[in-house]
Design a protein around this motif. Structure first.
Motif, PDB file in Angstrom:
ATOM      1  N   GLY A  18       0.753  -1.015   0.139  1.00  0.00           N
ATOM      2  CA  GLY A  18      -0.016   0.054   0.056  1.00  0.00           C
ATOM      3  C   GLY A  18       0.896   1.333  -0.047  1.00  0.00           C
ATOM      4  O   GLY A  18       0.408   2.289   0.268  1.00  0.00           O
ATOM      5  N   LEU A  19       2.294   1.084  -0.440  1.00  0.00           N
ATOM      6  CA  LEU A  19       2.966   2.154  -0.321  1.00  0.00           C
ATOM      7  C   LEU A  19       2.711   3.301  -1.141  1.00  0.00           C
ATOM      8  O   LEU A  19       2.873   4.537  -1.063  1.00  0.00           O
ATOM      9  CB  LEU A  19       4.376   1.702  -0.912  1.00  0.00           C
ATOM     10  CG  LEU A  19       5.502   1.677   0.533  1.00  0.00           C
ATOM     11  CD1 LEU A  19       6.518   1.253   0.129  1.00  0.00           C
ATOM     12  CD2 LEU A  19       5.381   2.562   1.371  1.00  0.00           C
ATOM     13  N   ARG A  31       4.175  11.795  -5.705  1.00  0.00           N
ATOM     14  CA  ARG A  31       4.873  11.571  -4.399  1.00  0.00           C
ATOM     15  C   ARG A  31       6.187  11.912  -4.354  1.00  0.00           C
ATOM     16  O   ARG A  31       6.981  11.533  -5.120  1.00  0.00           O
ATOM     17  CB  ARG A  31       4.580  10.425  -3.929  1.00  0.00           C
ATOM     18  CG  ARG A  31       3.018  10.124  -3.425  1.00  0.00           C
ATOM     19  CD  ARG A  31       2.917   9.041  -2.586  1.00  0.00           C
ATOM     20  NE  ARG A  31       3.537   9.228  -1.121  1.00  0.00           N
ATOM     21  CZ  ARG A  31       3.668   8.395  -0.423  1.00  0.00           C
ATOM     22  NH1 ARG A  31       3.290   7.075  -0.466  1.00  0.00           N
ATOM     23  NH2 ARG A  31       4.494   8.713   0.879  1.00  0.00           N
ATOM     24  N   LEU A  39      17.712   3.348  -2.926  1.00  0.00           N
ATOM     25  CA  LEU A  39      17.898   2.742  -1.464  1.00  0.00           C
ATOM     26  C   LEU A  39      18.878   1.830  -1.530  1.00  0.00           C
ATOM     27  O   LEU A  39      19.211   0.877  -1.957  1.00  0.00           O
ATOM     28  CB  LEU A  39      16.824   1.894  -1.104  1.00  0.00           C
ATOM     29  CG  LEU A  39      15.433   2.742  -1.274  1.00  0.00           C
ATOM     30  CD1 LEU A  39      14.220   1.992  -0.992  1.00  0.00           C
ATOM     31  CD2 LEU A  39      15.331   3.974   0.027  1.00  0.00           C
ATOM     32  N   ALA A 225      17.796   6.616   3.602  1.00  0.00           N
ATOM     33  CA  ALA A 225      16.388   6.220   3.588  1.00  0.00           C
ATOM     34  C   ALA A 225      15.398   6.620   4.495  1.00  0.00           C
ATOM     35  O   ALA A 225      15.669   6.865   5.573  1.00  0.00           O
ATOM     36  CB  ALA A 225      16.468   4.548   3.715  1.00  0.00           C
ATOM     37  N   PRO A 226      14.112   6.888   3.703  1.00  0.00           N
ATOM     38  CA  PRO A 226      12.974   7.833   4.608  1.00  0.00           C
ATOM     39  C   PRO A 226      12.496   6.687   5.632  1.00  0.00           C
ATOM     40  O   PRO A 226      12.224   7.186   6.882  1.00  0.00           O
ATOM     41  CB  PRO A 226      11.939   8.255   3.470  1.00  0.00           C
ATOM     42  CG  PRO A 226      12.366   7.486   2.400  1.00  0.00           C
ATOM     43  CD  PRO A 226      13.857   7.026   2.404  1.00  0.00           C
ATOM     44  N   GLY A 227      12.346   5.429   5.574  1.00  0.00           N
ATOM     45  CA  GLY A 227      11.956   4.707   6.440  1.00  0.00           C
ATOM     46  C   GLY A 227      12.480   4.300   7.589  1.00  0.00           C
ATOM     47  O   GLY A 227      11.867   3.882   8.617  1.00  0.00           O
ATOM     48  N   LEU A 228      13.959   4.986   7.705  1.00  0.00           N
ATOM     49  CA  LEU A 228      14.571   5.039   8.963  1.00  0.00           C
ATOM     50  C   LEU A 228      14.065   5.846  10.059  1.00  0.00           C
ATOM     51  O   LEU A 228      14.096   5.723  11.230  1.00  0.00           O
ATOM     52  CB  LEU A 228      16.044   5.147   8.836  1.00  0.00           C
ATOM     53  CG  LEU A 228      16.889   4.135   7.675  1.00  0.00           C
ATOM     54  CD1 LEU A 228      18.134   4.686   7.313  1.00  0.00           C
ATOM     55  CD2 LEU A 228      17.113   2.999   8.952  1.00  0.00           C
ATOM     56  N   ARG A 229      13.347   6.985   9.233  1.00  0.00           N
ATOM     57  CA  ARG A 229      12.989   8.183  10.176  1.00  0.00           C
ATOM     58  C   ARG A 229      13.955   8.557  11.189  1.00  0.00           C
ATOM     59  O   ARG A 229      13.881   8.498  12.262  1.00  0.00           O
ATOM     60  CB  ARG A 229      11.576   7.704  11.166  1.00  0.00           C
ATOM     61  CG  ARG A 229      10.662   7.054  10.168  1.00  0.00           C
ATOM     62  CD  ARG A 229      10.008   7.841   8.911  1.00  0.00           C
ATOM     63  NE  ARG A 229       9.564   8.995   9.422  1.00  0.00           N
ATOM     64  CZ  ARG A 229       9.902  10.102   8.375  1.00  0.00           C
ATOM     65  NH1 ARG A 229      10.823  10.088   7.693  1.00  0.00           N
ATOM     66  NH2 ARG A 229       9.602  11.362   8.652  1.00  0.00           N
TER      67      ARG A 229
ATOM     68  N   LEU B  60      11.946   0.564   3.882  1.00  0.00           N
ATOM     69  CA  LEU B  60      13.058   1.866   3.938  1.00  0.00           C
ATOM     70  C   LEU B  60      12.351   2.954   3.125  1.00  0.00           C
ATOM     71  O   LEU B  60      12.768   4.363   3.384  1.00  0.00           O
ATOM     72  CB  LEU B  60      14.295   1.263   3.145  1.00  0.00           C
ATOM     73  CG  LEU B  60      15.133   0.271   3.883  1.00  0.00           C
ATOM     74  CD1 LEU B  60      16.227   0.036   2.794  1.00  0.00           C
ATOM     75  CD2 LEU B  60      15.710   0.760   5.143  1.00  0.00           C
ATOM     76  N   LEU B  61      11.226   2.939   2.792  1.00  0.00           N
ATOM     77  CA  LEU B  61      10.672   3.939   2.039  1.00  0.00           C
ATOM     78  C   LEU B  61       9.482   4.593   3.125  1.00  0.00           C
ATOM     79  O   LEU B  61       9.123   3.963   4.154  1.00  0.00           O
ATOM     80  CB  LEU B  61       9.869   3.487   0.752  1.00  0.00           C
ATOM     81  CG  LEU B  61      10.626   3.405  -0.377  1.00  0.00           C
ATOM     82  CD1 LEU B  61      10.004   3.038  -1.736  1.00  0.00           C
ATOM     83  CD2 LEU B  61      11.417   4.941  -0.584  1.00  0.00           C
ATOM     84  N   TYR B  62       8.755   5.566   2.602  1.00  0.00           N
ATOM     85  CA  TYR B  62       7.510   6.136   3.362  1.00  0.00           C
ATOM     86  C   TYR B  62       6.415   5.195   3.229  1.00  0.00           C
ATOM     87  O   TYR B  62       6.165   4.736   2.077  1.00  0.00           O
ATOM     88  CB  TYR B  62       7.056   7.387   2.766  1.00  0.00           C
ATOM     89  CG  TYR B  62       8.217   8.613   2.972  1.00  0.00           C
ATOM     90  CD1 TYR B  62       8.332   9.021   3.946  1.00  0.00           C
ATOM     91  CD2 TYR B  62       8.734   8.856   2.033  1.00  0.00           C
ATOM     92  CE1 TYR B  62       9.077  10.310   4.119  1.00  0.00           C
ATOM     93  CE2 TYR B  62       9.779   9.931   1.849  1.00  0.00           C
ATOM     94  CZ  TYR B  62       9.906  10.713   2.926  1.00  0.00           C
ATOM     95  OH  TYR B  62      10.655  11.651   3.280  1.00  0.00           O
ATOM     96  N   GLY B  63       6.086   4.508   4.452  1.00  0.00           N
ATOM     97  CA  GLY B  63       4.806   3.421   4.361  1.00  0.00           C
ATOM     98  C   GLY B  63       3.703   4.071   4.639  1.00  0.00           C
ATOM     99  O   GLY B  63       3.607   5.298   4.731  1.00  0.00           O
ATOM    100  N   HIS B  64       2.825   3.147   5.323  1.00  0.00           N
ATOM    101  CA  HIS B  64       1.483   3.689   5.754  1.00  0.00           C
ATOM    102  C   HIS B  64       1.643   4.525   6.967  1.00  0.00           C
ATOM    103  O   HIS B  64       2.520   4.109   7.805  1.00  0.00           O
ATOM    104  CB  HIS B  64       0.505   2.527   5.804  1.00  0.00           C
ATOM    105  CG  HIS B  64      -0.794   2.764   5.999  1.00  0.00           C
ATOM    106  ND1 HIS B  64      -1.396   3.337   7.051  1.00  0.00           N
ATOM    107  CD2 HIS B  64      -2.002   2.541   5.236  1.00  0.00           C
ATOM    108  CE1 HIS B  64      -2.598   3.666   6.909  1.00  0.00           C
ATOM    109  NE2 HIS B  64      -3.032   3.144   5.728  1.00  0.00           N
ATOM    110  N   THR B 253       5.321   9.057   8.819  1.00  0.00           N
ATOM    111  CA  THR B 253       5.244   7.665   9.005  1.00  0.00           C
ATOM    112  C   THR B 253       6.297   7.435  10.055  1.00  0.00           C
ATOM    113  O   THR B 253       6.993   8.189  10.524  1.00  0.00           O
ATOM    114  CB  THR B 253       5.712   6.651   7.764  1.00  0.00           C
ATOM    115  OG1 THR B 253       7.017   7.183   7.222  1.00  0.00           O
ATOM    116  CG2 THR B 253       4.813   6.684   6.577  1.00  0.00           C
TER     117      THR B 253
END
Lengths: 377, 377
Positions: A18-19, A31, A39, A225-229, B60-64, B253
């Motif tokens: 759902g990304l 986006r 990545l 990487a953004p998912g690391l926040r 590693l990306l922007y998720g939900h 996220t």
């Protein structure tokens, strides 16, 4: 399964998670997401294991409220500031909230027009100062400061979101002076600064003001990487301890494991090579978009010439961008209308960070076909 | 260096990281931190590598906004609720803020007396309802609800912080009824529930109310590791989408990499064995503390008998806990005075989660020596 039966279509994992909200075959200029090619998956996987193995006792427990100490030290050294002034958070938007609460009280809030939509949503009241191709209009800002009281400015001086514009050297100096002189606190949001494709690096407003009344904000979202926040701010002397109680009451400590992974990535010397790779991937996309626009929309539209970052700003005279979006979505291409960022009705933000160069070429062609269609004028 | 020169004292990493504020040789009953032995460092290191390798594109990306989708699915299945009702956050304190903003508006806020100090600091106004050895006084709560309007209750029914007390089965049912009947929204904070040493598991208020007007909150801080900052809430139908905008405007996220690591840990079947290990480590410490108290303070103090969790509540009649703390710190043992949690002046919270059984024995002896000294009465 028999050989005649068609193989079921398997959406790639990012779709199943759902990304991305785009439908299959839709090309997204909407986006501000990095291309998956940006990545460093393998490298981060290795760093994660080693970071936890080596420093698990610190990274897995409750650590310092203001962030993982060795990462604060690294960031402090990189920017030449005392680590006590480094606050590492779960992404830099979170840092903006903390700084706003600590320093924004009683001040008029000023943002750029257009600007990143999140601060527009977060802030209940604000004044706007226009940007042009040299960035924020500092004359207009100065008039506003004279007319009213002390202010807190949110600005993205480099490869701005959404416009892609960069504040000129001369205006940076004037902004730094306004901050150093006192009436203005500047929140300099700089997530894209290192993602530069051409030209020389400009000094940050923070550097020009020697940090006086300037909070510098950045993150590893666009460089690792953004998912690391993992985001951070450099705050004025004495503000760090002031933030501790607020941060602790918000989330105790930030996600330290992510911060330990980032530190390991830095320590291994992977940061600069990765940045070079990211710049190369994104430069090709920026080039593809500029070339496609030149080929498809020359004379019918104007657009910014970003020297880095993720975004480009499109002005389509005589076209209402929200109407265009409706038709574009049907034709398999999306973007964000400029009004979402405080821009005019005929403006649009195009992200070149995610789609491939070939997709960009095709997406711009789809857009251009609609701009040329009778319904668009 | 010559052999006659003494080797410099090397503090362990957690001290150098500033993780613990206690001085060397001080025994801390103050912080609710798990013993380092509780942390599955090697397992998490392996999980981190594989989680990123296998699902890097998503993690590693922007998720939900509401969390890593496969983890939301796992949690939903575990609790028997639709994953759309699962909101995974950077620690459960952050979730409390979101839920409070979404559901607390216009309601009287009620907390337990004593209770966890963070909500006391976060909330600007609240009423308190006392707890006894059966947990929250539901009679008092009911009177308060009748006297005033709709309310939002923050409660830790199981192995409460700071008291170690567990809400009885009968009171749980009554609380669930009050929620299901309408006047009360219950925020059931349950970080310790799985860390049970003796006795049978009690149903959660959430389960007894079939989720009606009860938000259930938990995290992986006490069952895997706090530095991951993975907490979650189960919210009523329809509240999830309502939270999306608020969450996105706070931090885009959450830290998805942490959430992917937790999921890998769960998928590998490491959760239950780890929990057994954690229970064993902490049970030994709880036992050591109860035994030491019995031996040292019998007849001079009263204390709770926690069947799980991290904490025990001590009442020292005739002793002012803040005075005792001053002298105890000098004698090498620390705790948190009960007043910090809304408790009485002679109460104290003792954490048995961090110090070793031998340290616990020694620390209680140090405390007891002070309670017996003339200055204490």
């Amino acid at each position: 399964m028999g050989p005649t039966r068609p193989r079921p279509f398997r959406r790639p994992p990012e779709f199943r998670q759902g990304l991305y909200t785009r439908a299959v075959n839709t090309i997204s200029f909407a986006r501000g997401v990095p291309a998956p090619e940006c990545l460093p998956v393998e490298e981060l996987a290795g760093c994660a294991r080693v970071a936890i193995e080596r420093d698990g006792a610190a990274a897995l427990l409750y650590g310092h409220t203001l962030g993982y100490e060795p990462l604060r030290a690294w960031i402090g050294e990189r920017h030449g500031v005392d680590p006590a002034r480094v606050v590492v958070t779960n992404g830099s938007l979170q840092a903006f909230h903390f700084v706003l609460a600590a320093l924004g009280g009683g001040r008029r809030i000023i943002i750029e027009r257009p600007t990143y939509d999140r601060p527009r949503k977060v802030l209940s009241e604000f004044d706007e100062v226009a940007i042009d191709d040299q960035g924020l209009d500092v004359d207009e800002l100065e008039r506003l400061l004279i007319a009213s009281g002390p202010a807190f400015l949110y600005t993205i001086p480099t490869f701005q979101n959404p416009s892609g514009v960069t504040l000129s050297r001369e205006r940076r100096s004037r902004l730094a002076e306004l901050a150093a002189d006192g009436p203005l606190i500047v929140f300099e949001d700089d997530p894209y600064g290192l993602v530069r494709f051409d030209g020389e690096r400009l000094p940050s407003v923070f550097e020009l003001a020697a940090g006086r009344n300037v909070v510098y904000s950045s993150s590893f979202s666009k460089t690792i990487a953004p998912g690391l926040r993992v985001g951070y701010v450099l705050v004025p002397d004495g503000v760090g301890p002031e933030l501790e109680e607020l941060v602790a009451s918000t989330y105790i400590t930030p996600a330290l494991v992510s911060q330990a992974i980032v530190l390991e990535f830095l320590r291994r010397g992977l940061f600069e090579p990765n940045l070079e790779r990211v710049r190369g991937v994104l430069r090709a996309r920026r080039d593809a978009m500029l070339e496609a626009l030149e080929g498809e929309l020359d004379g019918r539209a104007r657009w910014s010439q970003p020297a880095g970052g993720y975004f480009l700003w499109l002005e389509l005279p005589g076209t209402v961008a929200t109407d265009l979006l409706g038709r574009a979505t049907g034709a398999g291409v999306t973007f964000v209308p400029g009004v979402d960022f405080g821009g005019g009705p005929s403006s649009a933000r195009l992200a070149f960070s995610f789609a491939s160069p070939a997709e960009i070429e095709e997406g711009v062609a789809r857009l251009a076909a609609l701009v040329g269609s009778p319904a668009a004028v």
